[in-house]
Enzyme design. Structure first.
Site, PDB file in Angstrom:
ATOM      1  N   ARG A   1       5.286  -6.670   1.838  1.00  0.00           N
ATOM      2  CA  ARG A   1       4.478  -5.557   1.311  1.00  0.00           C
ATOM      3  C   ARG A   1       3.022  -5.966   1.074  1.00  0.00           C
ATOM      4  NH1 ARG A   1       8.358  -1.556   0.071  1.00  0.00           N
ATOM      5  NH2 ARG A   1      10.328  -2.512  -0.511  1.00  0.00           N
TER       6      ARG A   1
ATOM      7  N   ARG B   1       5.362  -7.823  -5.201  1.00  0.00           N
ATOM      8  CA  ARG B   1       6.695  -7.521  -4.698  1.00  0.00           C
ATOM      9  C   ARG B   1       7.026  -8.421  -3.499  1.00  0.00           C
ATOM     10  NH1 ARG B   1       7.291  -1.236  -4.043  1.00  0.00           N
ATOM     11  NH2 ARG B   1       9.478  -1.870  -3.816  1.00  0.00           N
TER      12      ARG B   1
ATOM     13  N   ASN C   1      -1.223   7.380   0.793  1.00  0.00           N
ATOM     14  CA  ASN C   1      -0.210   6.383   0.493  1.00  0.00           C
ATOM     15  C   ASN C   1       0.710   6.376   1.714  1.00  0.00           C
ATOM     16  OD1 ASN C   1       1.897   4.798  -0.294  1.00  0.00           O
ATOM     17  ND2 ASN C   1       2.136   5.730  -2.319  1.00  0.00           N
TER      18      ASN C   1
ATOM     19  N   TYR D   1       8.755   3.272  -8.987  1.00  0.00           N
ATOM     20  CA  TYR D   1       7.830   4.328  -8.564  1.00  0.00           C
ATOM     21  C   TYR D   1       7.548   5.375  -9.645  1.00  0.00           C
ATOM     22  CZ  TYR D   1       8.635   2.173  -4.046  1.00  0.00           C
ATOM     23  OH  TYR D   1       8.702   1.257  -3.027  1.00  0.00           O
TER      24      TYR D   1
ATOM     25  N   HIS E   1      -1.192   2.900  -3.701  1.00  0.00           N
ATOM     26  CA  HIS E   1       0.231   2.555  -3.857  1.00  0.00           C
ATOM     27  C   HIS E   1       0.592   2.709  -5.323  1.00  0.00           C
ATOM     28  CE1 HIS E   1       0.343   1.158   0.203  1.00  0.00           C
ATOM     29  NE2 HIS E   1      -0.760   0.489  -0.026  1.00  0.00           N
ATOM     30  N   LEU E   2       1.707   3.344  -5.582  1.00  0.00           N
ATOM     31  CA  LEU E   2       2.160   3.501  -6.963  1.00  0.00           C
ATOM     32  C   LEU E   2       2.471   2.151  -7.579  1.00  0.00           C
ATOM     33  CD1 LEU E   2       4.423   6.449  -5.993  1.00  0.00           C
ATOM     34  CD2 LEU E   2       2.704   6.645  -7.796  1.00  0.00           C
ATOM     35  N   SER E   3       3.154   1.313  -6.817  1.00  0.00           N
ATOM     36  CA  SER E   3       3.562  -0.009  -7.316  1.00  0.00           C
ATOM     37  C   SER E   3       2.516  -1.055  -6.946  1.00  0.00           C
ATOM     38  CB  SER E   3       4.918  -0.387  -6.719  1.00  0.00           C
ATOM     39  OG  SER E   3       4.803  -0.572  -5.313  1.00  0.00           O
TER      40      SER E   3
ATOM     41  N   HIS F   1       2.779  -1.096   6.088  1.00  0.00           N
ATOM     42  CA  HIS F   1       3.041  -2.474   6.517  1.00  0.00           C
ATOM     43  C   HIS F   1       3.407  -2.577   7.993  1.00  0.00           C
ATOM     44  CE1 HIS F   1       3.250  -2.539   2.188  1.00  0.00           C
ATOM     45  NE2 HIS F   1       4.362  -1.824   2.189  1.00  0.00           N
TER      46      HIS F   1
ATOM     47  N   ALA G   1       5.975   2.959   3.445  1.00  0.00           N
ATOM     48  CA  ALA G   1       6.430   1.838   4.278  1.00  0.00           C
ATOM     49  C   ALA G   1       5.579   1.655   5.533  1.00  0.00           C
ATOM     50  CB  ALA G   1       7.890   2.044   4.655  1.00  0.00           C
TER      51      ALA G   1
ATOM     52  N   PRO H   1       6.564   8.148   4.151  1.00  0.00           N
ATOM     53  CA  PRO H   1       8.008   8.326   4.062  1.00  0.00           C
ATOM     54  C   PRO H   1       8.592   7.980   2.693  1.00  0.00           C
ATOM     55  CG  PRO H   1       7.458   6.425   5.426  1.00  0.00           C
ATOM     56  CD  PRO H   1       6.183   7.173   5.178  1.00  0.00           C
ATOM     57  N   ASN H   2       9.578   8.764   2.321  1.00  0.00           N
ATOM     58  CA  ASN H   2      10.358   8.606   1.094  1.00  0.00           C
ATOM     59  C   ASN H   2       9.620   9.037  -0.174  1.00  0.00           C
ATOM     60  OD1 ASN H   2      12.762   7.475   2.349  1.00  0.00           O
ATOM     61  ND2 ASN H   2      11.470   5.705   2.781  1.00  0.00           N
TER      62      ASN H   2
ATOM     63  N   ASP I   1      -4.934   3.348  13.495  1.00  0.00           N
ATOM     64  CA  ASP I   1      -5.807   3.796  14.594  1.00  0.00           C
ATOM     65  C   ASP I   1      -6.281   5.230  14.368  1.00  0.00           C
ATOM     66  OD1 ASP I   1      -5.709   1.408  15.942  1.00  0.00           O
ATOM     67  OD2 ASP I   1      -4.326   2.095  17.511  1.00  0.00           O
TER      68      ASP I   1
ATOM     69  N   GLU J   1      -6.798   4.114  -0.074  1.00  0.00           N
ATOM     70  CA  GLU J   1      -5.367   3.785   0.048  1.00  0.00           C
ATOM     71  C   GLU J   1      -4.788   3.615  -1.354  1.00  0.00           C
ATOM     72  OE1 GLU J   1      -4.859   0.123   2.189  1.00  0.00           O
ATOM     73  OE2 GLU J   1      -2.712  -0.020   1.734  1.00  0.00           O
TER      74      GLU J   1
ATOM     75  N   ARG K   1      13.658   8.437  -6.984  1.00  0.00           N
ATOM     76  CA  ARG K   1      13.747   7.222  -6.175  1.00  0.00           C
ATOM     77  C   ARG K   1      13.293   6.015  -6.994  1.00  0.00           C
ATOM     78  NH1 ARG K   1       9.078   5.424  -1.983  1.00  0.00           N
ATOM     79  NH2 ARG K   1      10.184   3.673  -1.037  1.00  0.00           N
TER      80      ARG K   1
HETATM   81  C1  DHK Z   1       5.579   3.087  -1.456  1.00  0.00           C
HETATM   82  C2  DHK Z   1       6.566   2.729  -0.594  1.00  0.00           C
HETATM   83  O1  DHK Z   1       7.446   3.620  -0.170  1.00  0.00           O
HETATM   84  C3  DHK Z   1       6.713   1.333  -0.137  1.00  0.00           C
HETATM   85  O2  DHK Z   1       7.253   1.270   1.172  1.00  0.00           O
HETATM   86  C4  DHK Z   1       5.421   0.554  -0.209  1.00  0.00           C
HETATM   87  C5  DHK Z   1       4.487   2.171  -1.853  1.00  0.00           C
HETATM   88  C6  DHK Z   1       4.796   0.719  -1.580  1.00  0.00           C
HETATM   89  C7  DHK Z   1       4.009   2.468  -3.260  1.00  0.00           C
HETATM   90  O3  DHK Z   1       4.010   1.577  -4.098  1.00  0.00           O
HETATM   91  O4  DHK Z   1       3.596   3.602  -3.515  1.00  0.00           O
HETATM   92  O5  DHK Z   1       5.671  -0.800   0.066  1.00  0.00           O
END
Ligand code: DHK
Length: 146
Positions: A112, A108, A75, A24, A101-103, A81, A78, A11-12, A88, A99, A19
């Site tokens: 997270r 953080r 990735n 990110y 994660h950009l950040s 977490h 959210a 998501p997002n 599953d 896996e 964003r």
């Molecule tokens: C991206 C998100 O949207 C966050 O909810 C994660 C992750 C971190 C990222 O760093 O790509 O906590």
């Protein structure tokens, strides 16, 4: 080598580029997919991609990966977490998973730092920005090559 990878965006991540760019980055989701595509092509691999803001859609995409692809880059955003369902599904399909994660999630907020997905992943990459996806594809390519 012939093979396919599924790139799963949670998501997002459809908002990448606009964003919170200080967290990110300024690359778009299409930039990420293009980086995955060009990296995979160097190893003779093809990719398919999915992004959704809905947990069940991501679960369906992971389930459909069984027998259709050779590895998954995810990735979960959210859902990293929170989602037992995504963890599953990844366990059920029994494919190599990386896996991303950009950040740097460990630098953080406390919430997270926990991931339901990490125990299922052969590698976890956090904080390398968009380059983390290149590392993830390269890692899976090396794994698939044996
Ligand atoms: C991206 C998100 O949207 C966050 O909810 C994660 C992750 C971190 C990222 O760093 O790509 O906590």
């Amino acid at each position: 080598m012939n093979g396919r990878l599924l790139i799963v965006h949670g998501p997002n991540l459809n908002l990448l580029g606009t964003r919170e760019p200080e967290i990110y980055g300024s690359d778009t989701l299409e930039d990420v997919n293009e980086l995955c595509r060009s990296t995979a092509a160097r190893y003779g691999l093809e990719i398919e991609t999915v992004q959704s803001n809905h947990e069940g859609v991501l679960v369906d995409a992971i389930q459909a990966a069984r027998g259709a692809v050779d590895g998954i880059v995810i990735n979960p955003a959210a859902y990293t977490h929170t989602s037992v369902a995504i963890a599953d599904a990844l366990a059920a399909v029994d494919l190599p998973v990386v896996e991303v994660h950009l950040s740097n999630v460990h630098a953080r907020e406390e919430f997270r730092k926990h991931s339901y997905v990490s125990p299922l992943a052969s590698a976890v990459i956090a904080g390398a920005g968009i380059t983390g996806y290149r590392f993830a594809v390269e890692h899976l390519a090396a794994q698939l090559r044996g």
